[in-house]
Structures are given as structure tokens and as C-alpha cells.
Write a protein that holds these residues in place. Structure first.
Motif, short mmCIF file in Angstrom:
data_model
loop_
_atom_site.label_atom_id
_atom_site.label_comp_id
_atom_site.label_asym_id
_atom_site.label_seq_id
_atom_site.Cartn_x
_atom_site.Cartn_y
_atom_site.Cartn_z
N GLU A 50 -6.92 0.69 -9.91
CA GLU A 50 -7.55 1.33 -9.02
C GLU A 50 -9.08 0.86 -8.96
O GLU A 50 -9.80 0.80 -9.83
N ASN B 36 -5.52 1.63 -2.47
CA ASN B 36 -4.07 1.94 -2.37
C ASN B 36 -3.14 0.99 -2.59
O ASN B 36 -1.74 1.09 -2.66
N ARG C 81 -3.92 3.40 -12.34
CA ARG C 81 -5.12 4.24 -12.03
C ARG C 81 -6.38 3.99 -13.12
O ARG C 81 -5.88 3.20 -14.16
N ARG D 69 1.02 4.29 -11.80
CA ARG D 69 1.75 5.20 -10.63
C ARG D 69 3.04 4.93 -10.55
O ARG D 69 3.58 3.97 -11.55
N THR E 267 0.87 -1.22 -0.01
CA THR E 267 -0.14 -0.06 0.20
C THR E 267 1.04 1.22 0.00
O THR E 267 2.13 1.30 -0.14
N GLY E 268 0.16 2.38 0.19
CA GLY E 268 0.90 3.78 0.27
C GLY E 268 0.43 4.70 -0.70
O GLY E 268 -0.12 4.43 -1.85
N ASP E 269 0.64 5.93 -0.47
CA ASP E 269 0.53 7.12 -1.64
C ASP E 269 1.49 6.70 -2.62
O ASP E 269 2.53 5.79 -2.61
N ASP E 270 1.84 7.48 -3.91
CA ASP E 270 2.55 7.09 -4.54
C ASP E 270 4.11 7.21 -4.32
O ASP E 270 4.80 6.05 -4.72
N SER E 271 4.64 7.99 -3.53
CA SER E 271 6.11 7.96 -2.90
C SER E 271 6.18 6.69 -1.97
O SER E 271 7.23 6.07 -2.09
N THR E 272 5.43 6.45 -1.14
CA THR E 272 5.52 5.46 -0.16
C THR E 272 5.30 4.01 -0.91
O THR E 272 6.29 3.30 -0.56
N GLN E 273 4.28 3.84 -1.62
CA GLN E 273 4.37 2.59 -2.30
C GLN E 273 5.66 2.51 -3.25
O GLN E 273 6.22 1.22 -3.27
#
Length: 442
Positions: free
Chosen positions: A290, A297, A302, A308, A257-263
């Protein structure tokens, strides 16, 4: 986990009624990410096939359509339609197909608890028999799913614990082997990649099946709840431990999971350790679009078809990274295993990249056993001691004349030391217990 898996089913149902036909902007004309690689990189299909599936993936697992509760929600009324869709798509594209799953405590038919034990056993076997007759070209089957976390409610009807502690699992694999003799049979569980205690219990089940020649692969789910905060070092240690069974590892349900940078950071930190590990035969992700993944997430593409950052990175990484594994291709290698048995009735198996390459019955004198192969990946010489008085001495393994001495290798799980099996610390030529000597990557 019941709630989580029910959420999978609910999301999948939504996909079935309103799947988006994505025309991904990210290169539908391109081959799959893992084309030409020795490991497949697969994904799931729910109710309909995304139009950009073949732009990314080259293996198919049905998300929910193959589960017994989905196929036979009403006794003797079989709903094969969604499973036909996934299977026929895989066959028409030449992609390996993995059935998921035969025996599982979640998403089992609601009526199964109302019939007698003998009827329960009959119904389980009937499901297997009907499946195997309808889909004879299935390459892989998750025979038992989550045996530790979510065991089948009807397990006592299949033998219960029995003499092995897991007789109901043995029964399930025996019946699957009988009815689907050409498929590779897998077991599957979550929480293995991040929990050494659970891993060791899982290895015990795998070794019971392996000793009976019933298991061809060991699945680890690798969902976000196990992966998101996992260190690469812990993951490698657990993969190394599981690989000591000598059974190929299938990463079966990968997501993060995660937002774009975290994932992106999570994929960069952990995916290379999965993809390049010599014990990992293949990798399957659990959704990518998505709104069509079981947890928010975890998607990589998308709704509009754009990728992503983690997907953009994954595409480049897989296509440009050279790996070993359970496939063939590349330079031919002349392999020599020099070994002997103490009685002349011992056998050893050479495994490369998770694939059993050759089994030899040994002479009582040191003899060179040779094979030429293009396989790459981790190499092991394995011994199963099935009678008293039997031992194996391995002098070395050589690759194109380069010798690797057995007593200098990193692990030997078959040595008998300090009055017990399972030393696992190398520094011995001898295999007395069930186990293997690892000779590193080829």
C-alpha cells in the motif's frame, strides 16, 4: 499510457525517498509462495527492498531503475545505484533478475532527440553494452517495451520499418543478443490479453523475431485496465492464441484493483487461468505494498504489513495448486515423436511448458525420436520451413506409451489448407508452413 507510466515513475520516486521497512506479520519465516513450483512468481523492486519481499516473491524486476531515462538522464552520466540495489538483492537471494527495459518510447532520455540518427543508434547500443558488462548474470531482458503502443521516438535510427515492417525491433534484439548472449530476450506490450486485434499484430512481431532466433519470451503486461473487467473465457482464448507462436509467455506486470471483496473476486476469477496455462512460463506482479503501487487499490499488503484478502487467497492458491510449466520435477516421462521430412533437411522442435526440449533433423522415412524428461506443461511439435520443397509429416507423439495421433489434435498452425497457411484447426499430420501441432498437457 504516457500519463500512466509517468505516474509509475512519480510513485516510484516517492518510494525511493520514503520506503517503509515493513515487517510483515504474515509469515516472514515462510518460503516464497512459488517455492518448488516450475514457474516463478515475482514482483518489482523500486528504490529500496521491502523487508518482506522474500516472504512472498522469488523473482525481481526493477520498476523504473533499469529504464534508459532513469540510468542516463544526462548524457554519459550513468546512474546505476538503484539498479545495483535490485540486481544485487536478486543475486544474493538466488532469484532470477529481469532487466526492464532497453528500448521504449516512454521514459527515454530527454536528450536523445537532439542528437543525430547515427549518434542515436550508437547511444542505444552503448546503453546495452554497458548494462550487459555491469550485470552479466541477468537472466531475462525486456529488450523492447510497448512496440505498438509507445514505440521509441528514435526508431528510424535503428532501421525504421524496413523490409519486415519492424526492422528497428529486429536491430534492437540483434544488439541485445550480441552484448548479453546468455540472457533470455523478451518483448513486452500491454493490452494483448484483452484485445484480439492488437494480439494478432503482436504475434506478427513475435514471429518475425522467432524466425531469426532472436526472441525467447513474449511479455504481456496484464495491468488492471486490461484485467479488472476481463472474462476468464476471453483471457483463455487470447492466451491460447498467443501460445500458438510457440514462444513462452511471461505475464510481466500483473495488477488488479478494487476494494477488498472486489479485488479478491478478480484474483479468484482470473489468476488461476494465468498460473495454470501451459503457455505461461512465469508471472510477475507490479507492486504489492500500500502506497508503493503505481495505481491506488492494486496493493495486496497494507502499510502495517497485514494482508488483504486477495493476498491471503493467493498464498494458499499458489502453494496448494499443482501445475505444469517451464520447470522440472516430478515423474520421468518417455516422450516419442514419430515423424519424417520430405527432403531429409527438415527439423522439428519439441517444446514442453514453453521450454524447447530437443530439436531433431528428420529422416525421409518415419522414425521415432525419443527423449526422457521430467518437464510438465503444454506440448508442441514445431516446424520452421526455411526453404522450398520442404514438408514434415508427424505421425504421433506418445507419453510413456500412450499415443496421441497428430491428426486428432486440437490445433495445427503449420498446415497448408485452402490455398493458404494458418489453418489452425488440426485434423492433419502435415506441417508445411511455419507453425506447430499442439499435443496437450504432459
Amino acid at each position: 499510457m504516457i500519463t500512466s507510466h509517468l505516474l509509475k515513475a512519480l510513485r516510484s520516486a516517492a518510494v525511493c525517498t520514503g520506503a517503509l521497512a515493513l515487517l510483515g506479520a504474515a509469515g516472514l519465516a515462510q518460503a516464497q509462495l512459488a517455492t518448488g513450483k516450475p514457474k516463478f512468481l515475482g514482483n518489482i523492486i523500486a528504490g529500496s527492498v521491502p523487508s518482506n519481499f522474500s516472504a512472498y516473491w522469488n523473482q525481481v524486476t526493477p520498476e523504473n531503475a533499469g529504464k534508459w531515462g532513469s540510468v542516463e538522464a544526462t548524457r554519459n552520466q550513468m546512474n546505476w545505484g538503484p539498479l545495483d540495489t535490485a540486481y544485487n538483492y536478486a543475486r544474493s537471494n538466488g532469484f532470477p533478475f529481469k532487466q526492464h527495459t532497453f528500448v521504449w518510447g516512454a521514459q527515454e532520455p530527454g536528450w536523445i532527440g537532439s542528437v543525430s540518427a547515427s549518434q542515436q543508434a550508437y547511444e542505444v547500443e552503448e546503453f546495452m553494452r554497458l548494462y550487459c558488462a555491469r550485470y552479466p548474470q541477468t537472466q531475462y531482458i525486456d529488450v523492447v517495451n510497448e512496440p505498438i503502443s509507445q514505440p521509441a521516438s528514435y526508431r528510424n535510427a535503428l532501421g525504421g520499418s524496413g523490409s519486415t515492417g519492424w526492422d528497428w525491433i529486429v536491430w534492437s534484439f540483434q544488439k541485445a543478443r550480441q552484448h548479453c548472449p546468455t540472457a533470455k530476450l523478451l518483448i513486452n506490450e500491454y493490452g494483448i490479453i484483452n484485445d484480439a486485434t492488437k494480439l494478432n499484430r503482436y504475434k506478427g512481431i513475435v514471429n518475425i523475431l522467432k524466425a531469426r532466433g532472436l526472441v525467447d519470451g513474449v511479455g504481456i503486461q496484464a495491468h488492471h485496465f486490461s484485467m479488472d473487467n476481463l472474462s476468464a473465457a476471453t483471457m483463455k482464448a487470447n492466451l491460447d492464441s498467443l501460445a500458438q507462436t510457440g514462444v513462452p509467455i511471461f505475464v510481466s506486470e500483473l495488477d488488479m484493483t478494487g476494494d477488498d471483496s472486489t479485488q479478491l473476486a478478480r484474483y479468484q476469477r482470473l489468476f488461476p487461468g494465468l498460473w495454470t496455462h501451459p503457455g505461461v512460463a512465469h508471472v510477475t506482479l507490479w507492486g504489492y505494498i500500500e502506497g508503493q503501487t503505481w495505481v491506488n487499490n492494486t496493493h495486496l499488503v497494507r502499510r502495517d504489513g497485514s494482508e488483504r484478502p486477495a493476498m491471503a487467497w493467493l498464498k494458499n492458491y499458489v502453494r496448494t495448486t499443482t501445475i505444469g510449466g517451464g520447470g522440472s520435477g516430478g515423474t520421468s516421462k518417455n516422450i516419442v515423436v514419430r515423424a519424417r521430412g520430405t527432403t531429409g533437411q527438415e527439423s522439428v522442435t519439441l517444446r514442453i511448458g514453453g521450454t524447447a526440449v530437443r530439436t531433431w533433423t528428420l529422416s525421409t522415412t518415419m522414425t521415432n525420436y525419443t527423449i526422457t524428461t521430467t518437464l510438465s506443461g503444454g506440448s508442441t511439435v514445431e516446424f520452421t520451413n526455411d526453404a522450398t520443397g520442404r514438408d514434415v509429416q508427424v505421425d504421433y507423439l506418445s507419453v510413456n506409451g500412450s499415443v496421441r495421433q497428430a491428426e486428432a489434435q486440437s490445433y495445427n498452425t503449420g498446415v497448408y489448407q485452402n490455398g493458404a497457411c494458418g489453418g489452425g484447426n488440426g485434423l492433419s499430420e502435415w506441417l508445411h508452413c511455419n507453425g506447430a501441432i499442439g499435443f496437450g498437457d504432459l
